[in-house]
Design a protein around this motif. Structure first.
Motif, PDB file in Angstrom:
ATOM      1  N   LYS A  31     -60.450  10.403   6.224  1.00 36.87           N
ATOM      2  CA  LYS A  31     -60.727  11.791   6.532  1.00 36.87           C
ATOM      3  C   LYS A  31     -61.874  12.305   5.516  1.00 36.87           C
ATOM      4  O   LYS A  31     -62.789  13.311   5.952  1.00 36.87           O
ATOM      5  CB  LYS A  31     -59.603  12.539   6.665  1.00 36.87           C
ATOM      6  CG  LYS A  31     -58.792  12.172   8.182  1.00 36.87           C
ATOM      7  CD  LYS A  31     -57.782  13.241   7.971  1.00 36.87           C
ATOM      8  CE  LYS A  31     -56.877  12.881   9.286  1.00 36.87           C
ATOM      9  NZ  LYS A  31     -55.631  13.596   9.468  1.00 36.87           N
ATOM     10  N   LYS A  32     -61.648  11.908   4.342  1.00 38.74           N
ATOM     11  CA  LYS A  32     -62.828  12.568   3.287  1.00 38.74           C
ATOM     12  C   LYS A  32     -63.992  11.908   3.122  1.00 38.74           C
ATOM     13  O   LYS A  32     -64.801  12.572   2.636  1.00 38.74           O
ATOM     14  CB  LYS A  32     -61.832  12.385   1.814  1.00 38.74           C
ATOM     15  CG  LYS A  32     -60.631  13.482   1.778  1.00 38.74           C
ATOM     16  CD  LYS A  32     -60.926  14.975   1.632  1.00 38.74           C
ATOM     17  CE  LYS A  32     -59.652  15.680   1.393  1.00 38.74           C
ATOM     18  NZ  LYS A  32     -59.929  16.956   1.204  1.00 38.74           N
ATOM     19  N   ILE A  33     -64.146  10.565   3.500  1.00 38.84           N
ATOM     20  CA  ILE A  33     -65.219   9.904   3.420  1.00 38.84           C
ATOM     21  C   ILE A  33     -66.056   9.536   4.705  1.00 38.84           C
ATOM     22  O   ILE A  33     -66.983   8.833   4.614  1.00 38.84           O
ATOM     23  CB  ILE A  33     -64.892   8.632   2.528  1.00 38.84           C
ATOM     24  CG1 ILE A  33     -63.884   7.839   3.293  1.00 38.84           C
ATOM     25  CG2 ILE A  33     -64.559   8.962   1.130  1.00 38.84           C
ATOM     26  CD1 ILE A  33     -64.336   6.797   3.892  1.00 38.84           C
ATOM     27  N   LYS A  34     -65.375   9.891   5.781  1.00 43.23           N
ATOM     28  CA  LYS A  34     -66.123   9.499   7.103  1.00 43.23           C
ATOM     29  C   LYS A  34     -67.331   9.960   7.375  1.00 43.23           C
ATOM     30  O   LYS A  34     -68.256   9.461   7.970  1.00 43.23           O
ATOM     31  CB  LYS A  34     -65.206   9.636   8.134  1.00 43.23           C
ATOM     32  CG  LYS A  34     -64.852  11.186   8.488  1.00 43.23           C
ATOM     33  CD  LYS A  34     -64.209  11.389   9.604  1.00 43.23           C
ATOM     34  CE  LYS A  34     -63.766  12.856  10.025  1.00 43.23           C
ATOM     35  NZ  LYS A  34     -63.054  13.062  11.458  1.00 43.23           N
ATOM     36  N   ASP A  35     -67.651  11.084   6.778  1.00 40.61           N
ATOM     37  CA  ASP A  35     -68.979  12.053   7.051  1.00 40.61           C
ATOM     38  C   ASP A  35     -69.950  11.908   5.605  1.00 40.61           C
ATOM     39  O   ASP A  35     -70.886  12.682   5.336  1.00 40.61           O
ATOM     40  CB  ASP A  35     -68.769  13.319   7.391  1.00 40.61           C
ATOM     41  CG  ASP A  35     -67.747  13.497   8.626  1.00 40.61           C
ATOM     42  OD1 ASP A  35     -68.160  12.614   9.511  1.00 40.61           O
ATOM     43  OD2 ASP A  35     -67.136  14.352   8.691  1.00 40.61           O
ATOM     44  N   THR A  36     -69.584  10.833   4.877  1.00 36.38           N
ATOM     45  CA  THR A  36     -70.639  10.827   3.758  1.00 36.38           C
ATOM     46  C   THR A  36     -72.005  10.457   3.955  1.00 36.38           C
ATOM     47  O   THR A  36     -72.742  11.025   3.103  1.00 36.38           O
ATOM     48  CB  THR A  36     -69.971   9.494   2.877  1.00 36.38           C
ATOM     49  OG1 THR A  36     -68.442   9.403   2.503  1.00 36.38           O
ATOM     50  CG2 THR A  36     -70.822   9.323   1.453  1.00 36.38           C
ATOM     51  N   TYR A  37     -72.373   9.933   4.872  1.00 40.84           N
ATOM     52  CA  TYR A  37     -73.945   9.564   5.167  1.00 40.84           C
ATOM     53  C   TYR A  37     -74.285  10.435   6.367  1.00 40.84           C
ATOM     54  O   TYR A  37     -75.423   9.989   7.046  1.00 40.84           O
ATOM     55  CB  TYR A  37     -74.066   8.174   5.480  1.00 40.84           C
ATOM     56  CG  TYR A  37     -73.514   7.269   4.239  1.00 40.84           C
ATOM     57  CD1 TYR A  37     -73.961   7.302   2.985  1.00 40.84           C
ATOM     58  CD2 TYR A  37     -72.639   6.546   4.491  1.00 40.84           C
ATOM     59  CE1 TYR A  37     -73.359   6.705   1.934  1.00 40.84           C
ATOM     60  CE2 TYR A  37     -71.867   5.581   3.266  1.00 40.84           C
ATOM     61  CZ  TYR A  37     -72.369   5.725   2.152  1.00 40.84           C
ATOM     62  OH  TYR A  37     -71.820   4.996   1.137  1.00 40.84           O
ATOM     63  N   GLY A  38     -73.338  11.188   6.972  1.00 41.60           N
ATOM     64  CA  GLY A  38     -73.650  11.805   8.457  1.00 41.60           C
ATOM     65  C   GLY A  38     -72.329  11.792   8.821  1.00 41.60           C
ATOM     66  O   GLY A  38     -71.378  11.321   8.614  1.00 41.60           O
ATOM     67  N   VAL A  42     -68.800   6.508   8.567  1.00 43.11           N
ATOM     68  CA  VAL A  42     -68.227   5.376   8.028  1.00 43.11           C
ATOM     69  C   VAL A  42     -67.019   5.004   9.185  1.00 43.11           C
ATOM     70  O   VAL A  42     -66.330   5.944   9.635  1.00 43.11           O
ATOM     71  CB  VAL A  42     -67.570   5.645   6.680  1.00 43.11           C
ATOM     72  CG1 VAL A  42     -66.669   4.458   6.127  1.00 43.11           C
ATOM     73  CG2 VAL A  42     -68.608   6.009   5.769  1.00 43.11           C
ATOM     74  N   GLN A  43     -66.899   3.815   9.600  1.00 40.70           N
ATOM     75  CA  GLN A  43     -65.866   3.348  10.611  1.00 40.70           C
ATOM     76  C   GLN A  43     -64.552   2.869   9.766  1.00 40.70           C
ATOM     77  O   GLN A  43     -64.638   2.241   8.583  1.00 40.70           O
ATOM     78  CB  GLN A  43     -66.343   2.285  11.437  1.00 40.70           C
ATOM     79  CG  GLN A  43     -67.522   2.536  12.197  1.00 40.70           C
ATOM     80  CD  GLN A  43     -68.105   1.217  12.819  1.00 40.70           C
ATOM     81  OE1 GLN A  43     -67.346   0.184  13.031  1.00 40.70           O
ATOM     82  NE2 GLN A  43     -69.245   1.439  13.721  1.00 40.70           N
ATOM     83  N   LYS A  44     -63.526   3.118  10.388  1.00 39.34           N
ATOM     84  CA  LYS A  44     -62.220   2.808   9.761  1.00 39.34           C
ATOM     85  C   LYS A  44     -61.726   1.388  10.579  1.00 39.34           C
ATOM     86  O   LYS A  44     -61.682   1.578  11.965  1.00 39.34           O
ATOM     87  CB  LYS A  44     -61.212   3.875  10.026  1.00 39.34           C
ATOM     88  CG  LYS A  44     -59.765   3.713   9.425  1.00 39.34           C
ATOM     89  CD  LYS A  44     -58.832   4.432   9.613  1.00 39.34           C
ATOM     90  CE  LYS A  44     -57.592   4.061   9.405  1.00 39.34           C
ATOM     91  NZ  LYS A  44     -56.397   5.223   9.405  1.00 39.34           N
ATOM     92  N   GLN A  45     -61.515   0.609   9.644  1.00 39.69           N
ATOM     93  CA  GLN A  45     -60.857  -1.037  10.251  1.00 39.69           C
ATOM     94  C   GLN A  45     -59.529  -1.342   9.709  1.00 39.69           C
ATOM     95  O   GLN A  45     -59.300  -0.771   8.589  1.00 39.69           O
ATOM     96  CB  GLN A  45     -61.762  -1.920   9.790  1.00 39.69           C
ATOM     97  CG  GLN A  45     -63.059  -1.924  10.774  1.00 39.69           C
ATOM     98  CD  GLN A  45     -62.993  -2.229  12.376  1.00 39.69           C
ATOM     99  OE1 GLN A  45     -61.947  -3.126  12.584  1.00 39.69           O
ATOM    100  NE2 GLN A  45     -63.534  -1.661  13.166  1.00 39.69           N
TER     101      GLN A  45
END
Length: 323
Positions: A31-38, A42-45
């Motif tokens: 939740k903290k890093i998913k919008d780092t580049y927009g 960042v996808q979660k696997q």
């Protein structure tokens, strides 16, 4: 969480983008890093081995917390109308301790392994197929030899024809003649009430952890094991519980990188070129040897005796003699 944020933000300085986060079920980091580049960049696997471990843990918890209310020994002599449902009954955990606990661990291991197998066999068909295959596991293996056709219809409702022998039976005569190879894994549970409770709880857990959304994060079949293995090798050289110099930490990272660049020692760069005799390695080994020798042969501390020479001091000798 803080370290993950710093790692992802620092990547922007070098024009790098981390597109996937391999997680072990912890959603707070993502939740903290998913919008780092927009937005949602960042996808979660899911880490598949960690997912397997969670399945094992869920089944263990269900068996461990299975309750049964039994009548107390002193109340057995009472008539049915005189039995108090609150005072004459006690709560019992029938699957804790002894042989039943060992069997419940076997049950958890078996279901966890079957879950990974079902996911792997259906990963090309998509999350929905993976979800259905995983949910069918506890129901299919709940079947037992003396079950009726109606019970078997319930047990195998989610099974695929290719996988399930009961689904391959076309007539009632074939269904009556069909028997599972062994009684279901819940057969070791004494008492139908407890067995039914455990079965229902296992069904609920499987339905929850095998949702299409969760299965949609597993098709790439990724794992954190390689990263954790590299970390462990680094910490063997640079102890993480103690302060180490950057020079040693850098050497540990480079050493692990070249010895595990293909995932194993054989065939790696380190194995191909032989021993590395760079100056920094020699210097660090010399430091270690010196520290070891110093620790093994400590220098004893001697107390120096203070000897005063009156001739070297500016004292009035007449006053000294009088004293």
């Amino acid at each position: 969480i803080f370290n993950a944020e710093q790692l992802f933000k620092r990547s922007k300085k070098y024009d790098l983008k981390y597109s996937i986060l391999v997680a072990d079920g912890d959603a707070n980091v993502w939740k903290k890093i998913k919008d780092t580049y927009g937005s949602d960049s960042v996808q979660k696997q899911e880490c598949v081995p960690h997912y397997q471990k969670r399945v094992w843990g869920h089944i263990q918890d269900v068996c461990k917390n299975a309750k049964d209310r039994v009548i107390k020994q002193k109340a057995l002599s009472k008539e049915a109308k005189d039995i108090d449902p609150d005072e004459d009954y006690k709560t019992k955990y029938p699957l804790r301790g002894g042989k039943t606990e060992a069997l419940s661990k076997q049950l958890a291991s078996r279901f966890a392994n079957l879950t990974i197998l079902a996911m792997y066999q259906n990963k090309e068909l998509g999350p929905e197929a993976m979800s259905e295959a995983v949910r069918a596991i506890p129901r299919h293996y709940s079947d037992f030899k003396n079950a009726t056709i109606e019970e078997r219809e319930h047990f195998h409702v989610k099974c695929k024809t290719k996988f399930c022998g009961f689904k391959q039976c076309k007539t009632n005569v074939e269904k009556n003649a069909w028997k599972p190879k062994f009684d279901g894994p819940f057969g070791f549970i004494n008492g139908e009430k407890v067995a039914q409770c455990v079965r229902n709880k296992v069904y609920e857990k499987f339905d929850k952890i095998s949702s299409p959304d969760t299965m949609g994060r597993c098709p790439k079949w990724l794992s954190q094991n390689i990263i954790e293995s590299c970390h462990q090798r680094v910490y063997k050289i640079a102890n993480k519980s103690e302060f180490v110099e950057f020079e040693r930490l850098e050497f540990a990272a480079i050493h692990v990188g070249i010895t595990n660049n293909v995932g194993k020692y054989e065939g790696s760069l380190f194995h191909a070129i032989g021993e590395i005799t760079q100056n920094n390695q020699i210097r660090l080994l010399a430091k270690d040897e010196a520290s070891l020798q110093k620790a093994m042969n400590p220098t004893p501390k001697t107390k120096e005796k203070l000897i005063l020479d009156p001739t070297t001091l500016n004292l009035d000798m007449d006053m000294v003699m009088k004293i």
